[in-house]
Design a protein around this motif. Structure first.
Motif, PDB file in Angstrom:
ATOM      1  N   THR A 191       0.839  -1.204   0.000  1.00  0.00           N
ATOM      2  CA  THR A 191       0.000   0.000   0.000  1.00  0.00           C
ATOM      3  C   THR A 191       0.872   1.250   0.000  1.00  0.00           C
ATOM      4  O   THR A 191       0.633   2.186  -0.772  1.00  0.00           O
ATOM      5  CB  THR A 191      -0.954   0.000   1.213  1.00  0.00           C
ATOM      6  N   LEU A 192       1.896   1.265   0.854  1.00  0.00           N
ATOM      7  CA  LEU A 192       2.814   2.412   0.882  1.00  0.00           C
ATOM      8  C   LEU A 192       3.533   2.576  -0.453  1.00  0.00           C
ATOM      9  O   LEU A 192       3.751   3.698  -0.918  1.00  0.00           O
ATOM     10  CB  LEU A 192       3.821   2.244   2.026  1.00  0.00           C
ATOM     11  N   HIS A 193       3.896   1.454  -1.064  1.00  0.00           N
ATOM     12  CA  HIS A 193       4.542   1.501  -2.377  1.00  0.00           C
ATOM     13  C   HIS A 193       3.582   2.076  -3.421  1.00  0.00           C
ATOM     14  O   HIS A 193       3.949   2.988  -4.175  1.00  0.00           O
ATOM     15  CB  HIS A 193       4.997   0.095  -2.773  1.00  0.00           C
ATOM     16  N   LEU A 194       2.369   1.543  -3.442  1.00  0.00           N
ATOM     17  CA  LEU A 194       1.388   2.003  -4.435  1.00  0.00           C
ATOM     18  C   LEU A 194       1.027   3.469  -4.231  1.00  0.00           C
ATOM     19  O   LEU A 194       0.763   4.188  -5.207  1.00  0.00           O
ATOM     20  CB  LEU A 194       0.144   1.121  -4.386  1.00  0.00           C
ATOM     21  N   LEU A 195       1.027   3.943  -2.986  1.00  0.00           N
ATOM     22  CA  LEU A 195       0.753   5.357  -2.730  1.00  0.00           C
ATOM     23  C   LEU A 195       1.839   6.257  -3.313  1.00  0.00           C
ATOM     24  O   LEU A 195       1.580   7.418  -3.633  1.00  0.00           O
ATOM     25  CB  LEU A 195       0.617   5.613  -1.223  1.00  0.00           C
ATOM     26  N   GLY A 196       3.038   5.745  -3.465  1.00  0.00           N
ATOM     27  CA  GLY A 196       4.123   6.535  -4.039  1.00  0.00           C
ATOM     28  C   GLY A 196       4.062   6.665  -5.547  1.00  0.00           C
ATOM     29  O   GLY A 196       4.625   7.606  -6.123  1.00  0.00           O
ATOM     30  N   ILE A 197       3.362   5.753  -6.200  1.00  0.00           N
ATOM     31  CA  ILE A 197       3.331   5.761  -7.673  1.00  0.00           C
ATOM     32  C   ILE A 197       2.688   7.027  -8.247  1.00  0.00           C
ATOM     33  O   ILE A 197       3.248   7.635  -9.167  1.00  0.00           O
ATOM     34  CB  ILE A 197       2.692   4.465  -8.215  1.00  0.00           C
ATOM     35  N   PRO A 198       1.520   7.482  -7.734  1.00  0.00           N
ATOM     36  CA  PRO A 198       0.955   8.729  -8.292  1.00  0.00           C
ATOM     37  C   PRO A 198       1.890   9.934  -8.125  1.00  0.00           C
ATOM     38  O   PRO A 198       1.965  10.790  -9.009  1.00  0.00           O
ATOM     39  CB  PRO A 198      -0.337   8.942  -7.490  1.00  0.00           C
ATOM     40  N   PHE A 199       2.635   9.991  -7.016  1.00  0.00           N
ATOM     41  CA  PHE A 199       3.587  11.088  -6.826  1.00  0.00           C
ATOM     42  C   PHE A 199       4.734  10.993  -7.822  1.00  0.00           C
ATOM     43  O   PHE A 199       5.194  11.998  -8.358  1.00  0.00           O
ATOM     44  CB  PHE A 199       4.120  11.096  -5.380  1.00  0.00           C
ATOM     45  N   TRP A 200       5.177   9.768  -8.083  1.00  0.00           N
ATOM     46  CA  TRP A 200       6.247   9.554  -9.057  1.00  0.00           C
ATOM     47  C   TRP A 200       5.779   9.993 -10.450  1.00  0.00           C
ATOM     48  O   TRP A 200       6.467  10.749 -11.137  1.00  0.00           O
ATOM     49  CB  TRP A 200       6.655   8.077  -9.043  1.00  0.00           C
ATOM     50  N   VAL A 201       4.599   9.520 -10.850  1.00  0.00           N
ATOM     51  CA  VAL A 201       4.058   9.873 -12.172  1.00  0.00           C
ATOM     52  C   VAL A 201       3.844  11.388 -12.260  1.00  0.00           C
ATOM     53  O   VAL A 201       4.230  12.024 -13.253  1.00  0.00           O
ATOM     54  CB  VAL A 201       2.741   9.103 -12.454  1.00  0.00           C
ATOM     55  N   SER A 202       3.263  11.974 -11.229  1.00  0.00           N
ATOM     56  CA  SER A 202       3.017  13.415 -11.216  1.00  0.00           C
ATOM     57  C   SER A 202       4.323  14.203 -11.333  1.00  0.00           C
ATOM     58  O   SER A 202       4.392  15.200 -12.062  1.00  0.00           O
ATOM     59  CB  SER A 202       2.290  13.793  -9.931  1.00  0.00           C
ATOM     60  N   SER A 203       5.347  13.741 -10.625  1.00  0.00           N
ATOM     61  CA  SER A 203       6.630  14.456 -10.685  1.00  0.00           C
ATOM     62  C   SER A 203       7.234  14.374 -12.083  1.00  0.00           C
ATOM     63  O   SER A 203       7.880  15.321 -12.545  1.00  0.00           O
ATOM     64  CB  SER A 203       7.599  13.904  -9.642  1.00  0.00           C
ATOM     65  N   LEU A 204       7.028  13.253 -12.764  1.00  0.00           N
ATOM     66  CA  LEU A 204       7.544  13.109 -14.126  1.00  0.00           C
ATOM     67  C   LEU A 204       6.756  13.965 -15.112  1.00  0.00           C
ATOM     68  O   LEU A 204       7.328  14.549 -16.036  1.00  0.00           O
ATOM     69  CB  LEU A 204       7.516  11.644 -14.548  1.00  0.00           C
ATOM     70  N   VAL A 205       5.456  14.051 -14.907  1.00  0.00           N
ATOM     71  CA  VAL A 205       4.616  14.863 -15.803  1.00  0.00           C
ATOM     72  C   VAL A 205       4.933  16.345 -15.637  1.00  0.00           C
ATOM     73  O   VAL A 205       5.038  17.083 -16.617  1.00  0.00           O
ATOM     74  CB  VAL A 205       3.108  14.580 -15.541  1.00  0.00           C
ATOM     75  N   THR A 206       5.105  16.780 -14.387  1.00  0.00           N
ATOM     76  CA  THR A 206       5.361  18.198 -14.122  1.00  0.00           C
ATOM     77  C   THR A 206       6.840  18.558 -14.219  1.00  0.00           C
ATOM     78  O   THR A 206       7.191  19.732 -14.148  1.00  0.00           O
ATOM     79  CB  THR A 206       4.857  18.586 -12.717  1.00  0.00           C
TER      80      THR A 206
END
Length: 187
Positions: A111-126
């Motif tokens: 769960t903690l790992h999966l919670l990090g994925i949107p932040f990772w994707v968002s950081s790459l997009v921005t």
């Protein structure tokens, strides 16, 4: 849906591939995959259309990694036991040997790992590079934590199944097989 089981199927992990993947070189170099993906996506402005080629290369590395190293002779180490625990964890629905406290902890870590994925994707997009580094580190931390839990699982259940026991090979066992009895005969 079990993400790990789906990944195993996509990676075509058979007995031979798992044996090769238990090589510590395979495990430790596999930790390069997420930073490589992060680097490729973070460099999209520089790479342009070459991003596709770079993504293809990282994807090929992801598939090749558990296949290119030989099966180790000694598996009495953190990395090897991590792959053994992962195999047991992936088999948890068929054979319920894993103690509940491990399963609960695996759910928390995932769960903690999966919670990090949107932040990772968002950081790459921005293209916020400090967030790319932080989110990549978070995903690496939770992945390492997960592997460590897999080691713990393996150590706790290996004696419950002869197949699991057979995966562990130590230096002492290897030297025993290499020793030859004294061929001298007494006169």
């Amino acid at each position: 849906m079990d993400i790990l089981k789906t990944t195993e199927k996509l990676m075509s992990m058979d007995e031979n591939t798992w044996a090769r993947h238990s090589n510590p070189l395979s495990v430790y170099t596999r930790f390069s995959i997420l930073p490589l993906f992060s680097l490729v996506f973070a460099s999209i402005d520089v790479l342009g259309w070459w991003t596709v080629a770079a993504l293809l290369l990282v994807s090929i590395w992801t598939w090749l990694n558990p296949r290119i190293f030989p099966a180790p002779t000694n598996t009495d180490n953190w990395a090897s036991m991590g792959t053994f625990g992962e195999r047991i964890y992936l088999n948890r629905h068929k054979e319920s040997l894993i103690p509940r406290h491990h399963l609960r902890m695996c759910q928390i870590i995932m769960t903690l790992h999966l919670l990090g994925i949107p932040f990772w994707v968002s950081s790459l997009v921005t293209m916020k590079y400090s967030l790319v580094v932080l989110s990549t580190l978070w995903l690496m931390f939770t992945k390492t934590w997960f592997v460590d839990r897999m080691v713990w699982i393996y150590q706790d259940v290996k004696d419950l199944n002869p197949t699991y026991q057979s995966w562990l090979r130590t230096e002492k066992q290897q030297s025993h097989f290499r020793e030859r009895p004294d061929s001298k005969t007494s006169n």
